[in-house]
Design an enzyme around this catalytic site. Structure first.
Site, PDB file in Angstrom:
ATOM      1  N   HIS A  32       0.776  -1.275   0.062  1.00  0.00           N
ATOM      2  CA  HIS A  32      -0.066   0.050  -0.162  1.00  0.00           C
ATOM      3  C   HIS A  32       0.829   1.201   0.236  1.00  0.00           C
ATOM      4  CE1 HIS A  32      -4.152  -1.478   1.097  1.00  0.00           C
ATOM      5  NE2 HIS A  32      -3.780  -2.454   0.567  1.00  0.00           N
ATOM      6  N   PRO A  43      -5.010   1.595  18.273  1.00  0.00           N
ATOM      7  CA  PRO A  43      -4.876   0.846  16.945  1.00  0.00           C
ATOM      8  C   PRO A  43      -4.759   1.822  15.682  1.00  0.00           C
ATOM      9  CG  PRO A  43      -7.013  -0.038  17.656  1.00  0.00           C
ATOM     10  CD  PRO A  43      -6.492   0.952  18.776  1.00  0.00           C
TER      11      PRO A  43
HETATM   12  P1  FAD Z   1       0.112 -10.650  21.941  1.00  0.00           P
HETATM   13  O1  FAD Z   1      -0.071 -10.895  20.567  1.00  0.00           O
HETATM   14  O2  FAD Z   1      -0.568 -10.254  22.903  1.00  0.00           O
HETATM   15  O3  FAD Z   1       0.887 -11.997  22.366  1.00  0.00           O
HETATM   16  C1  FAD Z   1       1.080 -12.513  23.675  1.00  0.00           C
HETATM   17  C2  FAD Z   1       1.190 -14.113  24.021  1.00  0.00           C
HETATM   18  O4  FAD Z   1       1.371 -14.318  25.357  1.00  0.00           O
HETATM   19  C3  FAD Z   1      -0.376 -14.306  23.763  1.00  0.00           C
HETATM   20  O5  FAD Z   1      -0.364 -15.660  22.999  1.00  0.00           O
HETATM   21  C4  FAD Z   1      -1.007 -14.923  25.046  1.00  0.00           C
HETATM   22  O6  FAD Z   1      -1.893 -15.838  25.008  1.00  0.00           O
HETATM   23  C5  FAD Z   1       0.285 -15.327  25.521  1.00  0.00           C
HETATM   24  N1  FAD Z   1       0.683 -15.055  27.145  1.00  0.00           N
HETATM   25  C6  FAD Z   1      -0.115 -14.218  27.946  1.00  0.00           C
HETATM   26  N2  FAD Z   1       0.273 -14.435  29.276  1.00  0.00           N
HETATM   27  C7  FAD Z   1       1.046 -15.530  29.301  1.00  0.00           C
HETATM   28  C8  FAD Z   1       1.552 -16.210  30.358  1.00  0.00           C
HETATM   29  N3  FAD Z   1       1.240 -15.990  31.594  1.00  0.00           N
HETATM   30  N4  FAD Z   1       2.205 -17.385  30.014  1.00  0.00           N
HETATM   31  C9  FAD Z   1       2.417 -17.765  28.745  1.00  0.00           C
HETATM   32  N5  FAD Z   1       1.833 -17.112  27.789  1.00  0.00           N
HETATM   33  C10 FAD Z   1       1.193 -15.934  28.066  1.00  0.00           C
HETATM   34  N6  FAD Z   1      -0.914  -3.447  15.186  1.00  0.00           N
HETATM   35  C11 FAD Z   1      -0.238  -3.018  14.167  1.00  0.00           C
HETATM   36  O7  FAD Z   1       1.133  -2.882  14.214  1.00  0.00           O
HETATM   37  N7  FAD Z   1      -0.708  -2.806  12.953  1.00  0.00           N
HETATM   38  C12 FAD Z   1      -2.182  -3.096  13.199  1.00  0.00           C
HETATM   39  O8  FAD Z   1      -2.517  -2.782  11.845  1.00  0.00           O
HETATM   40  C13 FAD Z   1      -2.812  -3.338  14.153  1.00  0.00           C
HETATM   41  N8  FAD Z   1      -4.277  -3.396  14.289  1.00  0.00           N
HETATM   42  C14 FAD Z   1      -4.857  -3.983  15.588  1.00  0.00           C
HETATM   43  C15 FAD Z   1      -6.008  -3.909  15.575  1.00  0.00           C
HETATM   44  C16 FAD Z   1      -6.698  -4.404  16.581  1.00  0.00           C
HETATM   45  C17 FAD Z   1      -8.307  -4.539  16.683  1.00  0.00           C
HETATM   46  C18 FAD Z   1      -5.867  -4.745  17.692  1.00  0.00           C
HETATM   47  C19 FAD Z   1      -6.631  -5.255  19.038  1.00  0.00           C
HETATM   48  C20 FAD Z   1      -4.632  -4.740  17.824  1.00  0.00           C
HETATM   49  C21 FAD Z   1      -4.067  -4.379  16.711  1.00  0.00           C
HETATM   50  N9  FAD Z   1      -2.522  -3.965  16.472  1.00  0.00           N
HETATM   51  C22 FAD Z   1      -1.852  -3.634  15.410  1.00  0.00           C
HETATM   52  C23 FAD Z   1      -1.710  -4.394  17.733  1.00  0.00           C
HETATM   53  C24 FAD Z   1      -1.158  -5.780  17.641  1.00  0.00           C
HETATM   54  O9  FAD Z   1      -2.310  -6.757  17.558  1.00  0.00           O
HETATM   55  C25 FAD Z   1      -0.282  -6.101  19.059  1.00  0.00           C
HETATM   56  O10 FAD Z   1       0.545  -5.215  19.195  1.00  0.00           O
HETATM   57  C26 FAD Z   1       0.359  -7.563  18.848  1.00  0.00           C
HETATM   58  O11 FAD Z   1      -0.426  -8.694  18.882  1.00  0.00           O
HETATM   59  C27 FAD Z   1       1.533  -7.539  20.111  1.00  0.00           C
HETATM   60  O12 FAD Z   1       2.107  -8.834  19.688  1.00  0.00           O
HETATM   61  P2  FAD Z   1       2.826  -9.550  21.106  1.00  0.00           P
HETATM   62  O13 FAD Z   1       3.072 -10.690  20.448  1.00  0.00           O
HETATM   63  O14 FAD Z   1       3.615  -8.381  21.930  1.00  0.00           O
HETATM   64  O15 FAD Z   1       1.505  -9.563  22.236  1.00  0.00           O
HETATM   65  C1  PHB Z   2      -6.577  -3.869  10.336  1.00  0.00           C
HETATM   66  O1  PHB Z   2      -6.425  -4.099   9.242  1.00  0.00           O
HETATM   67  O2  PHB Z   2      -6.936  -4.617  11.488  1.00  0.00           O
HETATM   68  C2  PHB Z   2      -6.034  -2.449  10.902  1.00  0.00           C
HETATM   69  C3  PHB Z   2      -5.662  -1.736   9.930  1.00  0.00           C
HETATM   70  C4  PHB Z   2      -5.022  -0.231  10.352  1.00  0.00           C
HETATM   71  C5  PHB Z   2      -5.157  -0.084  11.533  1.00  0.00           C
HETATM   72  C6  PHB Z   2      -5.839  -0.685  12.500  1.00  0.00           C
HETATM   73  C7  PHB Z   2      -6.214  -1.862  12.118  1.00  0.00           C
HETATM   74  O3  PHB Z   2      -4.646   1.360  11.741  1.00  0.00           O
END
Ligand code: FAD
Ligand code: PHB
Length: 389
Positions: free
Chosen positions: A72, A292
């Site tokens: 994009h 987000p």
């Molecule tokens: P998580 O994905 O939360 O993974 C953590 C893992 O640890 C999980 O699998 C959980 O089950 C596990 N865990 C938790 N506690 C324990 C424990 N005690 N012991 C063992 N395991 C455990 N980001 C972007 O960059 N671009 C986007 O477009 C975007 N859109 C989003 C849209 C929405 C609606 C949401 C909610 C978020 C969005 N994000 C986006 C943010 C992104 O999804 C998160 O920042 C990302 O998931 C972070 O990854 P992580 O691995 O740090 O944490």
């Molecule tokens: C998504 O596609 O889930 C998405 C895209 C852009 C954003 C947040 C979420 O800023």
């Protein structure tokens, strides 16, 4: 059992770190509280910075992403009667990539299984011991049986609700938080996206976002009240509300269909400092959360992983601890910039409960300024495509 690095959390942060370290011959154990299918069922990020894609390449897991993702080169902003594009390519020479977090996670799990790196699912009562000593270890239970794993370092990649951050004593830890008075109701539907580029729409009824995963899979969000429940929103009500918030031509060509996922995410800004305590390093959502709106959550997790990966490789290959000593400072410097951008995009495009007429006029003026100023657009574009690591 003993490994070099215990990774708590099998989300994208933990899996990416594990795969990068594996490439350098550093062994890891990933402990995940849920099952693989549960983790893959969470529909989250969709927009990736090129920096993220490059890390996936470095980890040797970018093949499917290179085939199936979409580049994009810009995005659309709409606000009442104003609509304009932000051309990332023209303004920064860079772009973003659309590829779902679900697919990223699937690719990382497949790669981890293919190289035989160990992941334990359904872990309970995970505890970090001696993080501030030279001999840390982690205990956990699976099916009621206690396990212990000794290690050199612990990576806390267990998301916002994980235990890693809580393991840092309150005398050391400082948390900064901003909770927004609304959430996002998101749906996934097997319909063609309404537009080639994402549409970020501010309107008098609240914010809406038109996003996508592929040519027949759309992701749409609308700002909603924190007291709303996803199950109370029928698909028809969702589509009707979305149409009222996006530009009229887009609303006319919007193809609707049944939702295959529907959920509400509250919006929050959060940072924990420091991101390192002794031999424990926090990464991704375990240390910081953004609303987000700027698509920065997963991308900021990736920059943490970049810093930690290089720091750990440095210490294992040369014995030099400069990288791990500076991890928290380097990661936080970039984290706060993405916090600022995400807060700014959120403030610019959402309706707030107690916004005055004055606040609304200023919001509108800022959108008009953005529409008319190449400099302002460049600032947005630079942040959106991703600040350098
Ligand atoms: P998580 O994905 O939360 O993974 C953590 C893992 O640890 C999980 O699998 C959980 O089950 C596990 N865990 C938790 N506690 C324990 C424990 N005690 N012991 C063992 N395991 C455990 N980001 C972007 O960059 N671009 C986007 O477009 C975007 N859109 C989003 C849209 C929405 C609606 C949401 C909610 C978020 C969005 N994000 C986006 C943010 C992104 O999804 C998160 O920042 C990302 O998931 C972070 O990854 P992580 O691995 O740090 O944490
Ligand atoms: C998504 O596609 O889930 C998405 C895209 C852009 C954003 C947040 C979420 O800023």
């Amino acid at each position: 059992m003993r490994v070099q690095v215990v990774i708590i959390g099998g989300g994208p942060s933990g899996l990416l770190l594990g795969q990068l370290l594996h490439q350098k011959g550093i062994d890891t154990l990933v402990l995940e509280r849920k099952t693989r299918d549960y983790v893959l069922g969470r529909i989250r990020a969709g927009v990736l910075e090129v920096g993220f894609v490059n890390l996936m390449r470095e980890a040797g897991v970018a093949k499917r992403m290179e085939r199936e993702s979409f580049i994009h080169g810009g995005t659309v902003i709409s606000y009442e009667d104003m609509q304009f594009g932000i051309n990332f390519e023209a303004l920064t020479g860079n772009h973003v990539v659309v590829y779902g977090q679900t697919e990223v996670t699937r690719d990382l799990y497949d790669a981890r299984a293919a190289v035989g790196a160990k992941t334990v699912f359904n872990t309970e009562h995970v505890e970090i011991h001696g993080a501030d000593s030279d001999a840390p270890y982690v205990t956990y239970q699976v099916d009621g049986t206690e396990h212990r794993v000794d290690c050199d370092y612990v990576a806390g990649c267990d998301g916002f609700h994980g235990i890693s951050r809580q393991s840092i004593p309150l005398t050391v830890r400082r948390e900064y938080e901003k909770v927004y008075p609304f959430g996002w109701l998101g749906i996934l539907s097997e319909t063609p996206p309404v537009n080639d580029e994402l549409i970020y729409a501010g309107s008098d009824r609240g914010f809406a976002l038109c996003s996508m995963r592929n040519a027949n899979l759309s992701r749409y969000y609308i700002q909603c009240s924190l007291s709303d429940h996803a199950e109370d929103w029928t698909d028809a009500a969702f589509w009707q509300e979305l149409k009222r918030r996006i530009p009229a031509e887009a609303a006319e060509r919007l193809v609707t269909g049944p939702s295959i996922e529907k959920s509400i995410a509250p919006l929050r800004s959060f940072v924990c400092e420091p991101m390192r305590w002794g031999r424990l390093f926090l990464c991704g959502d375990a240390a910081h959360i953004v609303p987000p709106t700027g698509a920065k959550g997963l991308n900021t997790a990736a920059s943490d992983i970049h810093y930690l990966y290089h720091a750990l490789v440095q210490v294992y290959e040369t014995g030099e601890t400069e990288g791990i000593n500076r991890y928290s400072e380097k990661a936080l410097a970039r984290v706060w910039k993405t916090q600022r951008f995400s807060w700014w995009m959120t403030t610019l495009l959402h309706r707030f409960p107690h916004q005055s007429e004055f606040d609304l006029k200023v919001q509108k003026a800022e959108i008009a300024f953005l529409r008319d100023s190449r400099d302002a657009q460049t600032v947005l574009a630079q942040n959106y495509v991703g600040l350098p690591y």
